[in-house]
Design a protein around this motif. Structure first.
Motif, PDB file in Angstrom:
ATOM      1  N   GLU A  69       0.854  -1.187   0.000  1.00 27.78           N
ATOM      2  CA  GLU A  69       0.000   0.000   0.000  1.00 27.78           C
ATOM      3  C   GLU A  69       0.887   1.232   0.000  1.00 27.78           C
ATOM      4  N   PHE A  70       0.455   2.282  -0.718  1.00 29.63           N
ATOM      5  CA  PHE A  70       1.233   3.517  -0.722  1.00 29.63           C
ATOM      6  C   PHE A  70       0.300   4.715  -0.687  1.00 29.63           C
ATOM      7  N   GLU A  71       0.852   5.842  -0.288  1.00 31.76           N
ATOM      8  CA  GLU A  71       0.141   7.114  -0.346  1.00 31.76           C
ATOM      9  C   GLU A  71       1.091   8.163  -0.889  1.00 31.76           C
ATOM     10  N   ARG A  72       0.673   8.838  -1.959  1.00 34.36           N
ATOM     11  CA  ARG A  72       1.486   9.882  -2.574  1.00 34.36           C
ATOM     12  C   ARG A  72       1.353  11.183  -1.797  1.00 34.36           C
ATOM     13  N   THR A 106      -3.175  10.754  -2.785  1.00 33.65           N
ATOM     14  CA  THR A 106      -3.656   9.607  -3.555  1.00 33.65           C
ATOM     15  C   THR A 106      -3.131   8.324  -2.934  1.00 33.65           C
ATOM     16  N   LYS A 107      -4.030   7.358  -2.724  1.00 34.54           N
ATOM     17  CA  LYS A 107      -3.639   6.061  -2.166  1.00 34.54           C
ATOM     18  C   LYS A 107      -3.782   4.991  -3.237  1.00 34.54           C
ATOM     19  N   ASN A 136      -2.268   0.635  -4.408  1.00 32.52           N
ATOM     20  CA  ASN A 136      -1.510  -0.584  -4.144  1.00 32.52           C
ATOM     21  C   ASN A 136      -0.506  -0.785  -5.260  1.00 32.52           C
TER      22      ASN A 136
END
Length: 151
Positions: A87-90, A94-95, A97
Motif C-alpha cells: 500500500e502507498f500514499e502519494r 492519492t492512495k 496498491n
C-alpha cells in the motif's frame, strides 16, 4: 500491510530495464512488466484481451546483470520470485496498491520465440547461488564432479 508470496508469471516487458549499482557494489535492475488474459468472447467468437496487470520487477547481483544483457522492452518472459502487495500514499494524498516482484529467476518465454543461452562463470554467480540456498547446503553435493558450480 505487506503480503508476500512466491509466484511465477508470464508477462511482457513493458519498460526498458534500468541497471544501477549501490554504494556497496550490488547491481540492481528494475523494470515493469504487463500481464493480461486472452479469452474467447462468447458472443463474437473472437479472441479478446482481458484487463492488464502491471508489476514492478527488481533483480539483484548476477541476475540483474545477466537480465540487463538479455531483455528489451516487448520481450515475452517468465519470472519467478517473491510477490509483495504494498500500500502507498502519494504526497497529494492519492492512495493505491503496488504489485512488486523480487525476481529469483527470469527467462524468455519460448512460446513466442527462440533464445540462445550463454553460461556466465563468475564469483558473483556463486555468491548468488549461495544467497538463494541459504549458504552451503546439501545442494552443493548434488553438483556433478568436475563441473563449475558457479554457473
Amino acid at each position: 500491510m505487506l503480503v508476500s508470496d512466491q509466484v511465477t508469471i508470464r508477462a511482457i516487458v513493458g519498460t526498458d530495464p534500468q541497471l544501477s549499482v549501490t554504494s556497496k557494489g550490488v547491481s540492481v535492475l528494475k523494470f515493469r512488466v504487463a500481464t493480461h488474459e486472452r479469452k474467447r468472447d462468447q458472443e463474437s467468437g473472437q479472441w479478446v484481451d482481458g484487463p492488464t496487470n502491471w508489476y514492478s520487477i527488481s533483480a539483484f547481483r548476477g541476475l540483474a546483470e545477466n537480465t540487463m544483457e538479455s531483455l528489451v522492452q516487448g520481450d515475452h518472459v517468465m519470472i519467478f520470485g517473491k510477490l509483495q502487495i504494498r500500500e502507498f500514499e502519494r504526497a497529494d494524498g492519492t492512495k493505491g496498491n503496488s504489485a512488486d516482484i523480487e525476481a529469483y529467476s527470469i527467462g524468455h518465454d519460448l512460446r513466442f520465440g527462440t533464445s540462445s543461452f550463454t553460461r556466465v562463470r563468475t564469483d558473483m554467480a556463486e555468491a548468488d547461488r549461495k544467497v538463494h540456498q541459504g549458504g552451503s547446503t546439501e545442494a552443493d553435493a548434488s553438483w556433478p564432479k568436475g563441473t563449475d558450480q558457479a554457473a
